[in-house]
Design a protein around this motif. Structure first.
Motif, PDB file in Angstrom:
ATOM      1  N   LYS A  10       1.063  -1.373  -0.257  1.00 54.58           N
ATOM      2  CA  LYS A  10       0.362  -0.120  -0.119  1.00 54.58           C
ATOM      3  C   LYS A  10       1.297   1.353  -0.449  1.00 54.58           C
ATOM      4  N   HIS A  88      -3.461   4.484  -1.828  1.00 47.75           N
ATOM      5  CA  HIS A  88      -4.070   3.423  -1.081  1.00 47.75           C
ATOM      6  C   HIS A  88      -5.230   4.010   0.352  1.00 47.75           C
ATOM      7  N   SER A 139      -8.449   4.126   2.106  1.00 45.94           N
ATOM      8  CA  SER A 139      -8.943   4.301   3.479  1.00 45.94           C
ATOM      9  C   SER A 139      -8.104   5.837   4.378  1.00 45.94           C
ATOM     10  N   SER A 234      -5.318  -0.469   7.235  1.00 45.13           N
ATOM     11  CA  SER A 234      -5.390  -1.685   6.723  1.00 45.13           C
ATOM     12  C   SER A 234      -6.219  -2.058   6.199  1.00 45.13           C
ATOM     13  N   ASP A 235      -6.291  -3.443   5.345  1.00 49.91           N
ATOM     14  CA  ASP A 235      -7.478  -4.113   4.834  1.00 49.91           C
ATOM     15  C   ASP A 235      -8.293  -4.848   6.359  1.00 49.91           C
ATOM     16  N   ARG A 236      -7.461  -4.859   6.970  1.00 52.80           N
ATOM     17  CA  ARG A 236      -8.244  -5.853   8.568  1.00 52.80           C
ATOM     18  C   ARG A 236      -9.062  -4.992   8.840  1.00 52.80           C
ATOM     19  N   SER A 238     -11.462  -3.305   7.415  1.00 50.96           N
ATOM     20  CA  SER A 238     -12.398  -3.359   6.046  1.00 50.96           C
ATOM     21  C   SER A 238     -14.034  -2.880   6.453  1.00 50.96           C
TER      22      SER A 238
END
Length: 254
Positions: A10, A88, A139, A234-236, A238
């Protein structure tokens, strides 16, 4: 096979990156696999952060910029796109305060500076970041404060500005959800930063309330706040958007 970092691959923009929480985030995010674009006004301090990171493969670049100037924030984001191909995530962390001058004694210039850095700075940064996230999502994490939720003893404009950061974050989360853009704020508690050290040096009487109101009875290390920001970038995280996440040692739990 090496473990994947929280932010692997990212590109993340970090404002207020020359010291404190921003500098800690720069170092942590690179360790977690990110490419970072660091923005702050102090070129020498930014250079020190880049040197300290020692980012492999040129994964960290610095841009001297003032968050109160919209065009300079567009330059920061443009640098991220030109250098790494996009944005990102973003950690809009730049902030500034004074030492609690009473409202009736505070001059307009002091008020304007606090509001401009803390509220307009987030506004300028988000507009530039969102413009390049519209196609692929992203994000955004904005640094608010326990002062965005409580009257903490900080100056009135700082408290007002940090409330505004929460409002801007929630509004943007709602407005851009269809584009896959998440926006959250961190309610940061008392943290051992350069700015905090200055405030406590000028007003020693604030040490006890700034520490005593939290359950953990201590100041945070900047990297502890950076870890919260890393998770939100982060994608965690989401399913987390429009939220105000306390990183305050339990200050707002009481």
């Amino acid at each position: 096979m090496s473990a994947q970092g929280l932010l692997d691959g990212k590109t993340v923009v970090i404002t207020g990156a020359s010291s404190g929480i921003g500098a800690a985030a720069a170092e942590l995010f690179v360790k977690e696999g990110a490419q970072v674009v660091l923005a702050a006004r102090r070129e020498d301090r930014l250079s020190d952060v880049i040197d300290r990171i020692g980012a492999p493969g040129g994964r960290a670049v610095a841009v001297v910029a003032d968050v109160t100037r919209a065009e300079e924030m567009r330059t920061v984001v443009r640098t991220a796109v030109e250098t790494f191909g996009g944005v990102h995530a973003a950690f809009n962390n730049a902030g500034w305060t004074s030492t609690g001058t009473p409202m009736h004694l505070m001059g307009d210039e002091e008020y304007d500076r606090i509001m401009d850095v803390n509220a307009r700075g987030v506004w300028n940064a988000m507009r530039a970041e969102i413009a390049v996230m519209l196609e692929h999502g992203g994000s955004i994490v904005n640094t608010s404060s326990v002062a965005g939720m409580r009257a903490t003893g900080a100056s009135a404009p700082y408290i007002a500005a940090k409330h505004a950061v929460i409002g801007l974050s929630r509004a943007a989360a709602d407005e851009y959800v269809a584009y896959g853009i998440r926006v959250n704020a961190i309610a940061v508690g008392s943290t051992r930063t350069e700015l905090m050290e200055q405030v406590l040096s000028d007003t020693p009487s604030l040490i006890e309330p700034f520490v005593g109101r939290s359950i953990q009875q201590r100041l945070a290390d900047p990297v502890e706040i950076a870890q919260t920001a890393a998770w939100l970038c982060s994608d965690r995280s989401s399913f987390t958007t429009g939220a105000v996440i306390p990183a305050d040692g339990g200050w707002t739990a009481r």
